[in-house]
Design an enzyme around this catalytic site. Structure first.
Site, PDB file in Angstrom:
ATOM      1  CG  HIS A 153      15.495  -4.800  12.180  1.00  0.00           C
ATOM      2  ND1 HIS A 153      16.624  -4.030  12.155  1.00  0.00           N
ATOM      3  CD2 HIS A 153      15.341  -5.218  13.465  1.00  0.00           C
ATOM      4  CE1 HIS A 153      17.161  -3.996  13.367  1.00  0.00           C
ATOM      5  NE2 HIS A 153      16.386  -4.701  14.184  1.00  0.00           N
ATOM      6  CB  SER A 274      -3.030   3.523 -12.835  1.00  0.00           C
ATOM      7  OG  SER A 274      -2.355   3.470 -14.074  1.00  0.00           O
ATOM      8  CE  LYS A 280      -0.721   0.405  -8.870  1.00  0.00           C
ATOM      9  NZ  LYS A 280       0.397   1.118  -9.504  1.00  0.00           N
ATOM     10  CG  ASN A 282      -1.770   4.019  -7.358  1.00  0.00           C
ATOM     11  OD1 ASN A 282      -1.493   2.821  -7.242  1.00  0.00           O
ATOM     12  ND2 ASN A 282      -1.771   4.640  -8.529  1.00  0.00           N
ATOM     13  CD  GLU A 287       2.124   6.638  -3.265  1.00  0.00           C
ATOM     14  OE1 GLU A 287       3.055   6.238  -3.963  1.00  0.00           O
ATOM     15  OE2 GLU A 287       0.946   6.669  -3.661  1.00  0.00           O
TER      16      GLU A 287
END
Ligand code: ARG
Length: 456
Positions: A153, A274, A280, A282, A287
């Site tokens: 969880h 970014s 940033k 990423n 993704e």
């Protein structure tokens, strides 16, 4: 090709609508291979002379060389890869070319080409999947001792080894490669010779063709053979599931690379910045992979939906099988490859994983097990530890800050040695049932995978 029956040419719009050449040209090598095998069988059957066969084979190989070299002129008005190649052959060698399509239809031809194509692609995908497994095993073995919290969880549950977590994905990918192999086995049956629907009155030796093309056998029902796309659906499923596994790994990586977890640092080479926020970094690869898994599932749904309402046998709808197939194969191959590279480039932040793993709450179950070992029924032990946890939360004192006497206030079964339970190394090494993450178990499994994966 069907000029005998028609008085009007196909409308330009219909040509554009119906052509598959722009994507099925990818089947050319297998189409040519299949045609040569078919021509051999026609020669055996007395339809072609040895000379005609030689002209066909030479012509087809020249066409292949032209296509390989990017010199072949593809014509949309010839609809698909099959008619482009056949018509180029006849233009090139004349009369014998016009005999090639004897006892054959594009229906059994396309089914044959696609099976051959899938077979080769499965072999490449499996190689790439194994390399990703190898990268995970390498990463696990470089960080064999690193402890981290295991989550259920997404809440801290029990301690595990980082290597154990990575090896979970190695197991998943092993089942995926098994599934690919299984799909390959089932699809390796020759449809050619089924004709358009009902075989042919001209008898060719199908087993001979099967052998020539490396098939394990020949299809036993001509109607099934020309309309069956099970093998593509199955392959798309296995690809989708592999994609889903990569998507789950992506999610772990994205979480681990966040400042909140901070467990890993991805290489600059596998992240992007970014355009606005200078700080940033990423995890785009993960993704994108998570995102692309949606497409893989979509391609499977697309094919199943296409197949669902089709009457026997071949219907033009079946031409819609190829774009999802090609897209899924291309997507999974690239995803597997880029993932292996990314895993090889990541760094583990030991201080962060260690700090997270030293949360004594991770060992609450171990405290209950301690009571069980001292004669307390598990349900009762669970309740006792639950009360201790609540007390710890309320008093803001960690479980390892309580003395043995504090523990004895909750149960007389606690002895002076209760503090030993909260040592993470001991706790991990006790988890030695098969499949559990004791360091000894993980080391054994790592060795197993190193051996298995070095075998190609
Ligand atoms: N391009 C077609 C396909 O991929 C080849 C088979 C065409 N057969 C036919 N009867 N129109 O399905």
């Amino acid at each position: 090709m069907w000029k005998g029956r028609f008085t009007k040419p196909t409308s330009a719009l219909v040509q554009r609508y119906g052509e598959s050449m722009s994507f099925d040209h990818r089947l050319y090598a297998h189409d040519i291979w299949g045609s040569i095998a078919h021509a051999k069988a026609l020669t055996k059957a007395g339809i072609l002379t040895a000379k005609e066969f030689q002209a066909i084979e030479k012509g087809l190989l020249e066409i292949k060389a032209d296509i390989d070299a990017g010199k072949f002129i593809w014509r949309e008005e010839l609809e698909d890869v099959h008619m482009n190649i056949e018509s180029a052959l006849t233009r090139r060698i004349g009369a014998p070319g016009a005999k090639l399509h004897t006892a054959r239809s594009r229906n059994d031809q396309v089914a044959t080409d696609t099976r051959l194509w899938c077979r080769d692609e499965i072999d490449s995908v499996v190689k790439l999947a194994r390399d990703l497994q190898r990268s995970l095993v390498e990463c696990a073995s470089h960080h064999e001792q690193i402890v981290m919290p295991g989550y259920t969880h997404l809440q801290r549950a029990q301690p595990v080894l980082f290597a154990h977590h990575l090896l979970a994905y190695v197991e998943m990918l092993a089942r995926d490669t098994d599934r690919f192999a299984d799909t390959r086995k089932r699809l390796n049956v020759l449809p050619l010779g089924s004709g358009a629907i009902a075989g042919s009155t001209i008898i060719v030796d199908r087993s001979f063709v099967a052998k020539e093309l490396g098939f394990d056998g020949v299809s036993q029902n001509s109607m099934d053979a020309v309309s069956d796309r099970d093998f593509i659906a199955e392959l798309l499923f296995v690809i989708a599931l592999t994609g889903v596994h990569l998507s789950r790994l992506s999610e772990d990586i994205i979480l681990w690379a966040s400042a909140e977890f901070g467990f890993i640092t991805l290489s600059d080479a596998h992240t992007t910045g970014s355009s606005l926020m200078p700080q940033k970094k990423n995890p785009d690869v993960a993704e994108l992979t998570r995102g692309k898994s949606g497409r893989l599932v979509g391609n499977l749904m697309s094919l199943l939906t296409t197949l669902k309402g089709l009457p026997m046998t071949y219907n033009r709808d079946l031409q819609e099988d190829k774009e999802p197939l090609f897209d899924s194969v291309d997507t999974i191959k690239l995803a597997l490859e880029v993932f292996a590279e990314m895993i090889r480039g990541l760094e583990v932040n030991v201080a962060k994983t260690q700090a997270a793993a030293s949360d004594p709450m991770l060992l609450a179950t171990d405290l209950a097990d301690y009571l069980v070992n001292h004669g307390v029924p598990f349900r009762e032990a669970h309740e006792v530890i639950g009360k201790i946890v609540a007390h710890s939360v309320k008093t803001k004192r960690a479980l390892n800050e309580f003395s043995a006497d504090d523990y004895r206030k909750f149960s007389k079964a606690f002895g002076k040695d209760v503090g030993n339970v909260l040592k993470i190394d001991t706790a991990l090494s006790k988890r030695k049932s098969t499949g559990a993450p004791s360091p000894a178990n993980v080391a054994t499994r790592l060795k197993y995978w190193q051996k298995v994966l070095s075998q190609d």
